[in-house]
Each structure stands twice: as structure tokens, then as C-alpha cells.
Design a protein around this motif. Structure first.
Motif, PDB file in Angstrom:
ATOM      1  N   CYS A   2       5.732  44.179   8.414  1.00 41.85           N
ATOM      2  CA  CYS A   2       4.669  43.184   8.322  1.00 41.85           C
ATOM      3  C   CYS A   2       3.515  43.743   7.483  1.00 41.85           C
ATOM      4  O   CYS A   2       2.999  44.819   7.763  1.00 41.85           O
ATOM      5  N   ILE A   3       3.109  42.999   6.459  1.00 43.33           N
ATOM      6  CA  ILE A   3       2.026  43.469   5.591  1.00 43.33           C
ATOM      7  C   ILE A   3       0.663  43.378   6.280  1.00 43.33           C
ATOM      8  O   ILE A   3      -0.309  43.955   5.801  1.00 43.33           O
ATOM      9  N   THR A  41       1.307  31.619   3.620  1.00 43.16           N
ATOM     10  CA  THR A  41       1.983  32.778   4.188  1.00 43.16           C
ATOM     11  C   THR A  41       3.488  32.552   4.210  1.00 43.16           C
ATOM     12  O   THR A  41       3.956  31.426   4.269  1.00 43.16           O
ATOM     13  N   LEU A  42       4.214  33.635   4.158  1.00 44.14           N
ATOM     14  CA  LEU A  42       5.673  33.589   4.224  1.00 44.14           C
ATOM     15  C   LEU A  42       6.106  34.578   5.301  1.00 44.14           C
ATOM     16  O   LEU A  42       5.841  35.772   5.205  1.00 44.14           O
ATOM     17  N   ILE A  43       6.743  34.049   6.349  1.00 41.18           N
ATOM     18  CA  ILE A  43       7.194  34.876   7.466  1.00 41.18           C
ATOM     19  C   ILE A  43       8.705  35.025   7.379  1.00 41.18           C
ATOM     20  O   ILE A  43       9.427  34.047   7.204  1.00 41.18           O
ATOM     21  N   LEU A  55      17.971  39.283  19.413  1.00 44.67           N
ATOM     22  CA  LEU A  55      16.614  39.779  19.169  1.00 44.67           C
ATOM     23  C   LEU A  55      16.092  39.213  17.854  1.00 44.67           C
ATOM     24  O   LEU A  55      16.837  39.103  16.877  1.00 44.67           O
ATOM     25  N   PHE A  56      14.811  38.892  17.834  1.00 43.13           N
ATOM     26  CA  PHE A  56      14.163  38.384  16.632  1.00 43.13           C
ATOM     27  C   PHE A  56      13.081  39.366  16.196  1.00 43.13           C
ATOM     28  O   PHE A  56      12.296  39.826  17.018  1.00 43.13           O
ATOM     29  N   ASP A  57      13.039  39.670  14.924  1.00 42.39           N
ATOM     30  CA  ASP A  57      12.010  40.544  14.366  1.00 42.39           C
ATOM     31  C   ASP A  57      11.208  39.741  13.353  1.00 42.39           C
ATOM     32  O   ASP A  57      11.732  39.313  12.330  1.00 42.39           O
ATOM     33  N   TRP A  58       9.944  39.494  13.664  1.00 42.61           N
ATOM     34  CA  TRP A  58       9.067  38.670  12.839  1.00 42.61           C
ATOM     35  C   TRP A  58       8.217  39.565  11.948  1.00 42.61           C
ATOM     36  O   TRP A  58       7.571  40.502  12.425  1.00 42.61           O
ATOM     37  N   ASP A  59       8.183  39.263  10.655  1.00 37.45           N
ATOM     38  CA  ASP A  59       7.356  40.007   9.701  1.00 37.45           C
ATOM     39  C   ASP A  59       6.728  39.051   8.704  1.00 37.45           C
ATOM     40  O   ASP A  59       7.410  38.200   8.135  1.00 37.45           O
ATOM     41  N   LEU A  60       5.442  39.215   8.482  1.00 43.38           N
ATOM     42  CA  LEU A  60       4.784  38.464   7.421  1.00 43.38           C
ATOM     43  C   LEU A  60       4.991  39.258   6.141  1.00 43.38           C
ATOM     44  O   LEU A  60       4.612  40.426   6.060  1.00 43.38           O
ATOM     45  N   ILE A  61       5.617  38.644   5.150  1.00 39.68           N
ATOM     46  CA  ILE A  61       5.954  39.389   3.938  1.00 39.68           C
ATOM     47  C   ILE A  61       5.168  38.939   2.712  1.00 39.68           C
ATOM     48  O   ILE A  61       5.166  39.623   1.692  1.00 39.68           O
TER      49      ILE A  61
END
Length: 75
Positions: A2-3, A41-43, A55-61
């Protein structure tokens, strides 16, 4: 990754707050009264399967409001 962690707005960003909630981050109980709403934003959501668990891994890229200040999230 995540940025958000190196962004000037991480402390009050509504999108970062959403990502923290999705990660079930219980350690940050700080109430944000002055939300910052980022633009465009792009997640990225990665899905991992382990045995019978999903499992889910969320990152704002990507975020047009991103202003880099390395380590700002630790303040």
C-alpha cells in the motif's frame, strides 16, 4: 504494498481508513474528525486460498492525491 504508508494524508485519509478496516486492524482506534477524500484512487485486492480459508489483501496502488513523505505513517 500500500502506497499510503508514505503519504502525507495517511493520518486522515478516508480510503486508508477503509483499507485498515478491511485488514481488521484493531490497533488504530483513533477517531478521525477531519477526513481527507483522495482523488482517483485504485485499490488492488489480492485473494489467497489456504485450505478452507479465503484471505483478502487490500492495497492502494494509485492515488492522484499522493504526496510522498517517507515514514509519515509512524507519526
Amino acid at each position: 504494498m500500500c502506497i499510503c504508508v508514505n503519504c502525507r494524508h495517511v493520518q486522515n485519509c478516508i480510503t486508508y481508513n477503509l483499507i485498515q478496516q478491511q485488514h481488521n486492524n484493531k490497533c488504530n482506534k483513533k477517531i478521525i474528525s477531519n477526513y481527507f477524500i483522495p482523488q482517483e484512487t485504485l485499490i488492488n485486492i489480492n485473494i489467497y486460498y489456504t485450505d478452507q480459508t479465503i484471505l483478502f489483501d487490500w492495497d492502494l496502488i494509485e492515488c492522484l492525491s499522493f504526496i510522498e513523505i517517507p515514514g509519515y505513517w509512524t507519526i
